[in-house]
Design an enzyme around this catalytic site. Sequence first.
Site, PDB file in Angstrom:
ATOM      1  CG  ASP A   2      -2.981   2.840   2.155  1.00 49.92           C
ATOM      2  OD1 ASP A   2      -3.848   2.262   1.482  1.00 49.92           O
ATOM      3  OD2 ASP A   2      -2.758   2.576   3.345  1.00 49.92           O
ATOM      4  CG  HIS A  19      -9.356   2.703  -7.285  1.00 52.38           C
ATOM      5  ND1 HIS A  19      -8.417   2.593  -6.290  1.00 52.38           N
ATOM      6  CD2 HIS A  19     -10.246   1.692  -7.066  1.00 52.38           C
ATOM      7  CE1 HIS A  19      -8.716   1.570  -5.495  1.00 52.38           C
ATOM      8  NE2 HIS A  19      -9.819   1.015  -5.947  1.00 52.38           N
ATOM      9  CG  LEU A 113      11.155  10.733 -12.622  1.00 54.82           C
ATOM     10  CD1 LEU A 113      11.839  10.753 -11.258  1.00 54.82           C
ATOM     11  CD2 LEU A 113       9.754  11.334 -12.512  1.00 54.82           C
TER      12      LEU A 113
END
Length: 223
Positions: A2, A19, A113
């Site tokens: 966020d 972004h 992962l």
Amino acid sequence: MDGNGRWARARGLPRTVGHNSGAEAVRQAVKGAVACGVEYLTLFGFSSENWKRPTAEIDDLMGLLKLYLKREIEELHQNGVRMQVIGDRSRLGADVVALIEAAEARTAGNARLTLTIALSYGARAEIVLAAKRLAEAVQRGELKAGDVDEARFERFLFTADMPDPDLLIRTSGEKRISNFLLWQCAYAEFVFLEKHWPDFGQDDMKSAIAEFHGRNRRYGATE
């Protein structure tokens, strides 16, 4: 993840720059997770509510997503990272879906992962969809209503092949879940950071995990 827009606004920059900087933070988060031995990392990339944003911003975000899927997948693959996407793909463009499927196929055999990106995702919608699928299974006679329990319900969630999160990290000073993995986060530990997502780095990942290890997780039991 966020705070991209607020990070850019504080610097007098367009939201698109925020972004783009947030995409670099994704790389740092993945590296930090790998360095700490984390086996599952789920990032909330684009919520079902984010479709309410201006069309131009959505187009920019989708363009950035496509760029990420084209540029980063080979490096993820070489580092043993499996990538997958959860969410409502029906609202994504065909070109985006094709890139997602190619990335998932390319990295499917990796086990170091599991990087899950939540796109066009909302936890309430996920739970409703799981309930519908469960009801249909009962209707087809594959299950009896009396046999439905939490474990069986979880098989119909997007995250059926993943463990529940141990730790939820939220940046930008916000202190809410915002429709993210509501079922799965029932016993997750929360760490809230004041810094915006573009400033998130590997040290922040390590610090949050260290704080997690200092928590006493009782799961409703006594000391």
